[in-house]
Design an enzyme around this catalytic site. Sequence first.
Site, PDB file in Angstrom:
ATOM      1  N   CYS A 217       0.615  -1.318   0.083  1.00 20.57           N
ATOM      2  CA  CYS A 217       0.095  -0.029   0.014  1.00 20.57           C
ATOM      3  C   CYS A 217       0.937   1.232  -0.130  1.00 20.57           C
ATOM      4  O   CYS A 217       1.622   1.427   0.944  1.00 20.57           O
ATOM      5  CB  CYS A 217      -1.007  -0.175   1.059  1.00 20.57           C
ATOM      6  SG  CYS A 217      -1.749   1.578   1.497  1.00 20.57           S
ATOM      7  N   CYS A 220       0.402   3.734   2.845  1.00 21.52           N
ATOM      8  CA  CYS A 220       0.784   3.309   4.051  1.00 21.52           C
ATOM      9  C   CYS A 220       2.304   3.345   4.136  1.00 21.52           C
ATOM     10  O   CYS A 220       2.740   3.963   5.364  1.00 21.52           O
ATOM     11  CB  CYS A 220       0.566   1.627   4.285  1.00 21.52           C
ATOM     12  SG  CYS A 220      -1.186   1.292   4.220  1.00 21.52           S
TER      13      CYS A 220
END
Length: 300
Positions: A217, A220
Amino acid sequence: MATITNFLVKQSPYLTPITKITPLYPQFPSNHLQLSSKPKQNYFNLESNRRATFTAKSAAASGVETAKKDERVQKVHSIEEFDAALRAAKNRLVVVEYAASNSEDSSKIYPFMVDLSRNCSDVDFLLVMGDESEETRKLCAREKIEQVPHFSFYKSMEKIHEEEAIGPDRLIGDVLYYGDNHSAVVQLHCREDVEKLIGEHKVDHKLIVLDVGLKHCGPCVKVYPTVLKLSRSMADTVVFARMNGDENDSCMQFLRDMNVVEVPTFLFIRDGEICGRYVGSGKGELIGEILRYQGVRVTY
């Protein structure tokens, strides 16, 4: 933010529902690449008389002698050396840069990898010059490397992430995210780990900030250096932890139970109860939310 599919299974009584759910799409594949906007070039079939010495370019760019600087970056010259280096690393993170001697982008990013190698003693760094020899060309062909600079990340001989055409900030963020062993951020691998952490801090009433994400991600990775900095500066009053939802079935079930549909999601836990959440990767917004749950009045 990234969307997680098929997660609307159970609503936690402590969480505010997410009012907007983005269209669902397949989860992040392990071979996902962030491609450069530049046209692809074949760097690995060039005449040898057109090659420049890569270490000389790096030295010119960084202004220091390469002999001292890149002592922790292992040059790999064949498939056998590459596989042996991965085996020797065991569970440590291995960062591999695939480069070419005539690539300006490779020359520019390499000094940053060298600096990282000096500061991250628990991470192994490898350099593969794709146009060095027929052996390195075979290695690049096996690993399906078409464009440089290309970075691949390995743990336990398994490729866990790869990217192309990234800058220094993204490289640093990736190394921290995939190789972090910082003790102030508690690594959680199952629901039982979460329950144990909550139980440990019922007595001291510390706020627990649980960073929930996925392995591949981008947002993230982007926000994680901020989590690291906050874990150091707020250690007296806040406990930081993180969990990758796609690490195993227990983690994925935890995300379903918490009704996490987008990542990164930060769950705020105090006295054994989830008191709120923040969904997003904004550094300022995250800090503001933490301060708010610490009782500090925050205005946006």
